[in-house]
Design a protein around this motif. Structure first.
Motif, PDB file in Angstrom:
ATOM      1  N   LYS A   1       0.843  -1.191   0.000  1.00 30.26           N
ATOM      2  CA  LYS A   1       0.000   0.000   0.000  1.00 30.26           C
ATOM      3  C   LYS A   1       0.878   1.240   0.000  1.00 30.26           C
ATOM      4  O   LYS A   1       1.922   1.263   0.640  1.00 30.26           O
ATOM      5  CB  LYS A   1      -0.907   0.011   1.229  1.00 30.26           C
ATOM      6  CG  LYS A   1      -1.887  -1.139   1.239  1.00 30.26           C
ATOM      7  CD  LYS A   1      -2.717  -1.138   2.482  1.00 30.26           C
ATOM      8  CE  LYS A   1      -3.690  -2.300   2.470  1.00 30.26           C
ATOM      9  NZ  LYS A   1      -4.442  -2.362   3.716  1.00 30.26           N
ATOM     10  N   GLN A   2       0.435   2.269  -0.698  1.00 30.57           N
ATOM     11  CA  GLN A   2       1.145   3.537  -0.756  1.00 30.57           C
ATOM     12  C   GLN A   2       0.363   4.567   0.047  1.00 30.57           C
ATOM     13  O   GLN A   2      -0.865   4.557   0.041  1.00 30.57           O
ATOM     14  CB  GLN A   2       1.289   3.996  -2.211  1.00 30.57           C
ATOM     15  CG  GLN A   2       1.899   5.357  -2.388  1.00 30.57           C
ATOM     16  CD  GLN A   2       3.345   5.422  -1.935  1.00 30.57           C
ATOM     17  OE1 GLN A   2       4.110   4.490  -2.148  1.00 30.57           O
ATOM     18  NE2 GLN A   2       3.715   6.506  -1.306  1.00 30.57           N
ATOM     19  N   LEU A   3       1.068   5.451   0.704  1.00 31.88           N
ATOM     20  CA  LEU A   3       0.424   6.550   1.414  1.00 31.88           C
ATOM     21  C   LEU A   3       0.550   7.815   0.588  1.00 31.88           C
ATOM     22  O   LEU A   3       1.598   8.089   0.005  1.00 31.88           O
ATOM     23  CB  LEU A   3       1.071   6.753   2.786  1.00 31.88           C
ATOM     24  CG  LEU A   3       0.952   5.576   3.746  1.00 31.88           C
ATOM     25  CD1 LEU A   3       1.713   5.866   5.028  1.00 31.88           C
ATOM     26  CD2 LEU A   3      -0.495   5.263   4.049  1.00 31.88           C
TER      27      LEU A   3
ATOM     28  N   ILE B   1       3.802  10.340  -0.383  1.00 33.86           N
ATOM     29  CA  ILE B   1       4.654  10.709   0.734  1.00 33.86           C
ATOM     30  C   ILE B   1       5.471   9.491   1.140  1.00 33.86           C
ATOM     31  O   ILE B   1       5.017   8.359   1.030  1.00 33.86           O
ATOM     32  CB  ILE B   1       3.854  11.252   1.938  1.00 33.86           C
ATOM     33  CG1 ILE B   1       2.791  10.257   2.414  1.00 33.86           C
ATOM     34  CG2 ILE B   1       3.203  12.583   1.605  1.00 33.86           C
ATOM     35  CD1 ILE B   1       2.088  10.681   3.678  1.00 33.86           C
ATOM     36  N   ALA B   2       6.683   9.748   1.572  1.00 37.03           N
ATOM     37  CA  ALA B   2       7.568   8.689   2.054  1.00 37.03           C
ATOM     38  C   ALA B   2       7.743   8.881   3.552  1.00 37.03           C
ATOM     39  O   ALA B   2       8.103   9.964   4.004  1.00 37.03           O
ATOM     40  CB  ALA B   2       8.902   8.760   1.337  1.00 37.03           C
ATOM     41  N   LEU B   3       7.462   7.843   4.285  1.00 33.46           N
ATOM     42  CA  LEU B   3       7.610   7.872   5.735  1.00 33.46           C
ATOM     43  C   LEU B   3       8.566   6.761   6.150  1.00 33.46           C
ATOM     44  O   LEU B   3       8.666   5.739   5.462  1.00 33.46           O
ATOM     45  CB  LEU B   3       6.255   7.635   6.414  1.00 33.46           C
ATOM     46  CG  LEU B   3       5.150   8.645   6.136  1.00 33.46           C
ATOM     47  CD1 LEU B   3       3.835   8.160   6.748  1.00 33.46           C
ATOM     48  CD2 LEU B   3       5.521   9.997   6.698  1.00 33.46           C
TER      49      LEU B   3
ATOM     50  N   LYS C   1       5.142   4.368   8.840  1.00 33.66           N
ATOM     51  CA  LYS C   1       4.189   3.857   7.850  1.00 33.66           C
ATOM     52  C   LYS C   1       3.377   2.704   8.438  1.00 33.66           C
ATOM     53  O   LYS C   1       2.152   2.667   8.289  1.00 33.66           O
ATOM     54  CB  LYS C   1       4.927   3.420   6.592  1.00 33.66           C
ATOM     55  CG  LYS C   1       3.992   2.951   5.484  1.00 33.66           C
ATOM     56  CD  LYS C   1       4.747   2.613   4.218  1.00 33.66           C
ATOM     57  CE  LYS C   1       3.812   2.147   3.119  1.00 33.66           C
ATOM     58  NZ  LYS C   1       4.526   1.832   1.883  1.00 33.66           N
ATOM     59  N   ARG C   2       4.042   1.806   9.119  1.00 34.61           N
ATOM     60  CA  ARG C   2       3.317   0.675   9.735  1.00 34.61           C
ATOM     61  C   ARG C   2       2.303   1.170  10.758  1.00 34.61           C
ATOM     62  O   ARG C   2       1.192   0.662  10.840  1.00 34.61           O
ATOM     63  CB  ARG C   2       4.311  -0.276  10.403  1.00 34.61           C
ATOM     64  CG  ARG C   2       5.043  -1.133   9.414  1.00 34.61           C
ATOM     65  CD  ARG C   2       5.945  -2.105  10.123  1.00 34.61           C
ATOM     66  NE  ARG C   2       6.648  -2.941   9.168  1.00 34.61           N
ATOM     67  CZ  ARG C   2       7.848  -3.457   9.371  1.00 34.61           C
ATOM     68  NH1 ARG C   2       8.481  -3.229  10.509  1.00 34.61           N
ATOM     69  NH2 ARG C   2       8.402  -4.194   8.451  1.00 34.61           N
ATOM     70  N   ALA C   3       2.704   2.166  11.543  1.00 31.88           N
ATOM     71  CA  ALA C   3       1.792   2.710  12.559  1.00 31.88           C
ATOM     72  C   ALA C   3       0.582   3.368  11.916  1.00 31.88           C
ATOM     73  O   ALA C   3      -0.552   3.207  12.373  1.00 31.88           O
ATOM     74  CB  ALA C   3       2.538   3.712  13.446  1.00 31.88           C
TER      75      ALA C   3
END
Length: 75
Positions: free
Chosen positions: A7-9, A62-64, A69-71
């Protein structure tokens, strides 16, 4: 492949015409949809909890860090 990698955010930067479904500056989860991508659309899980197609121009990727990202995906 782990769930968080599939999945992408993205963050919403425009919601014109979709004010009831999308909130500006909110992070959304995209689901992979190659057919939608070819049409300039993204499959987004919106405020209803369902996934719908929205114009790709309404969002920025966005890149986290992986832990963040998991959170976000777990929330």
């Amino acid at each position: 492949m782990t769930k968080s990698r599939s999945k992408q955010l993205v963050i919403c930067v425009d919601n014109e015409g979709y004010e009831a479904s999308l909130e500006k500056r909110k992070i959304y989860v995209t689901l992979r949809d190659p057919a939608a991508d070819k049409l300039g659309m993204l499959r987004i899980v919106d405020e209803s909890g369902e996934d719908y197609l929205y114009p790709k121009a309404f969002f920025r990727e966005i890149a986290l860090p992986l832990a963040v990202k998991r959170a976000v995906l777990a929330a």
